[in-house]
Write an enzyme that holds these catalytic residues in place. Structure first.
Site, PDB file in Angstrom:
ATOM      1  N   ASP A   1     -10.774   2.980 -24.428  1.00 45.74           N
ATOM      2  CA  ASP A   1     -10.754   2.756 -22.975  1.00 45.74           C
ATOM      3  C   ASP A   1     -10.694   4.059 -22.213  1.00 45.74           C
ATOM      4  O   ASP A   1     -10.002   4.985 -22.634  1.00 45.74           O
ATOM      5  CB  ASP A   1      -9.462   2.020 -22.567  1.00 45.74           C
ATOM      6  CG  ASP A   1      -9.559   0.532 -22.729  1.00 45.74           C
ATOM      7  OD1 ASP A   1     -10.656   0.038 -22.982  1.00 45.74           O
ATOM      8  OD2 ASP A   1      -8.509  -0.120 -22.590  1.00 45.74           O
ATOM      9  N   GLU A  44       1.152  -8.416   9.052  1.00 48.47           N
ATOM     10  CA  GLU A  44       1.150  -6.964   9.286  1.00 48.47           C
ATOM     11  C   GLU A  44       2.138  -6.247   8.384  1.00 48.47           C
ATOM     12  O   GLU A  44       2.123  -5.032   8.268  1.00 48.47           O
ATOM     13  CB  GLU A  44       1.488  -6.656  10.751  1.00 48.47           C
ATOM     14  CG  GLU A  44       0.554  -7.316  11.748  1.00 48.47           C
ATOM     15  CD  GLU A  44      -0.907  -6.991  11.468  1.00 48.47           C
ATOM     16  OE1 GLU A  44      -1.231  -5.796  11.362  1.00 48.47           O
ATOM     17  OE2 GLU A  44      -1.708  -7.936  11.363  1.00 48.47           O
ATOM     18  N   PRO A  99       0.808  -1.225   0.000  1.00 51.18           N
ATOM     19  CA  PRO A  99       0.000   0.000   0.000  1.00 51.18           C
ATOM     20  C   PRO A  99       0.843   1.278   0.000  1.00 51.18           C
ATOM     21  O   PRO A  99       0.336   2.354  -0.316  1.00 51.18           O
ATOM     22  CB  PRO A  99      -0.851  -0.107   1.280  1.00 51.18           C
ATOM     23  CG  PRO A  99      -0.284  -1.232   2.059  1.00 51.18           C
ATOM     24  CD  PRO A  99       0.533  -2.083   1.147  1.00 51.18           C
ATOM     25  N   ARG A 148      -4.284  -7.286 -20.205  1.00 50.33           N
ATOM     26  CA  ARG A 148      -5.188  -6.901 -21.288  1.00 50.33           C
ATOM     27  C   ARG A 148      -4.541  -5.929 -22.271  1.00 50.33           C
ATOM     28  O   ARG A 148      -5.074  -5.671 -23.340  1.00 50.33           O
ATOM     29  CB  ARG A 148      -6.514  -6.357 -20.746  1.00 50.33           C
ATOM     30  CG  ARG A 148      -6.397  -5.111 -19.935  1.00 50.33           C
ATOM     31  CD  ARG A 148      -7.722  -4.757 -19.290  1.00 50.33           C
ATOM     32  NE  ARG A 148      -8.722  -4.295 -20.244  1.00 50.33           N
ATOM     33  CZ  ARG A 148      -8.704  -3.108 -20.847  1.00 50.33           C
ATOM     34  NH1 ARG A 148      -7.715  -2.271 -20.603  1.00 50.33           N
ATOM     35  NH2 ARG A 148      -9.649  -2.757 -21.693  1.00 50.33           N
TER      36      ARG A 148
HETATM   37  N1  ADE Z   1      -1.414  -4.907   0.136  1.00 43.30           N
HETATM   38  C1  ADE Z   1      -2.332  -4.499   1.028  1.00 43.30           C
HETATM   39  N2  ADE Z   1      -3.007  -3.432   0.573  1.00 43.30           N
HETATM   40  C2  ADE Z   1      -2.489  -3.141  -0.662  1.00 43.30           C
HETATM   41  C3  ADE Z   1      -2.757  -2.152  -1.636  1.00 43.30           C
HETATM   42  N3  ADE Z   1      -3.692  -1.212  -1.465  1.00 43.30           N
HETATM   43  N4  ADE Z   1      -2.034  -2.163  -2.769  1.00 43.30           N
HETATM   44  C4  ADE Z   1      -1.077  -3.094  -2.963  1.00 43.30           C
HETATM   45  N5  ADE Z   1      -0.773  -4.050  -2.066  1.00 43.30           N
HETATM   46  C5  ADE Z   1      -1.473  -4.083  -0.931  1.00 43.30           C
END
Ligand code: ADE
Length: 255
Positions: free
Chosen positions: A171, A120, A93, A157
């Site tokens: 697209d 975690e 993330p 794709r």
């Molecule tokens: N792992 C957990 N959340 C994620 C996200 N938003 N993007 C990529 N990997 C992740």
């Protein structure tokens, strides 16, 4: 088995290879894999686990909640893929956001190794393995597997032969704009009629209408995209006009 003749090869390192079964067997991606245009292989990280219990995680130094993935199993799984020429992508993330532009860059890479985190987090030293860290959005999932599937779908794709080339051109995002409205039969549904111009058979007018509706939708929903979109002088005139009028005030794009 990985298919060396595939135009794009994905190797995924995960604790849950079974998550990659069904989504990759159906529809467009399923057919592309069956035809050998792309290949996807999920590698079970547990095989590189440590000791009798094949441990892949441990408590965080310094204390705190949750477990952290140890670096050794991840290095053992990823290093051979890197040696085989893969670009290594860590789903995280905190990574750079997946966009149409990034997907196009990755589609040209030939071989991607995708690392899925769980628990975690991962030991910080594991980041040294990654060429890129990629996030699919500002929210946290329980692991990198669903993000990896999103990345595979978005990138695959774009590989020639996976879908019709003409499908890309309209697209959303491909030309920096959102795609405008689409209609099919029936001509009238619950008193909502298909716009006359689409029934006119006049290709020039249809193309102009589509461009205008793409501009309108982008202006109303994602004005931030207009800054990076290649716009003609006619587009700019149209955008000025749209910005000054409230003619779409009752349309779906006003929601
Ligand atoms: N792992 C957990 N959340 C994620 C996200 N938003 N993007 C990529 N990997 C992740």
């Amino acid at each position: 088995m990985p298919d060396p003749s595939a135009a794009l090869r994905f190797d995924v390192v995960t604790l849950f290879p079974e998550l990659f079964d069904l989504p990759l067997r159906v529809s467009v991606i399923g057919r592309a894999i069956e035809r050998g245009v792309i290949s996807v292989e999920a590698h079970d990280l547990r095989q590189h686990g440590i000791g009798r219990h094949r441990a892949v995680d441990d408590y965080p130094y310094g204390g705190g909640a949750g477990m952290v993935m140890r670096p050794e199993p991840l290095f053992a799984a990823v290093e051979p893929l890197r040696a085989a020429g893969a670009m290594v992508i860590l789903m995280d993330p905190a990574g750079e956001r997946l966009t149409d532009r990034l997907a196009r860059e990755l589609a040209a890479a030939g071989h991607l190794a995708i690392v899925c985190g769980r628990y975690e987090g991962i030991d910080e030293r594991t980041r040294a393995l990654a060429d890129r860290e990629v996030s699919i959005g500002d929210y946290v999932l329980t692991g990198g597997e669903l993000p990896a599937l999103v990345l595979i779908d978005a990138v695959a794709r774009l590989v020639p032969g996976v879908i019709e080339p003409a499908s890309h051109e309209s697209d959303s995002f491909a030309d920096g704009l959102l795609e405008g409205p689409q209609y099919t039969r029936p001509e009238t549904f619950r008193e909502m009629a298909v716009p006359d111009v689409l029934l006119s058979g006049h290709h020039g007018e249809v193309a102009r209408w589509r461009r205008r509706e793409a501009l309108r939708r982008t202006l109303r929903r994602r004005p931030d995209l207009l800054e990076g979109a290649p716009l003609s002088p006619e587009d700019r005139v149209e955008l000025d006009r749209l910005a000054r009028t409230d003619e779409a005030a009752d349309g779906a794009d006003e929601r």
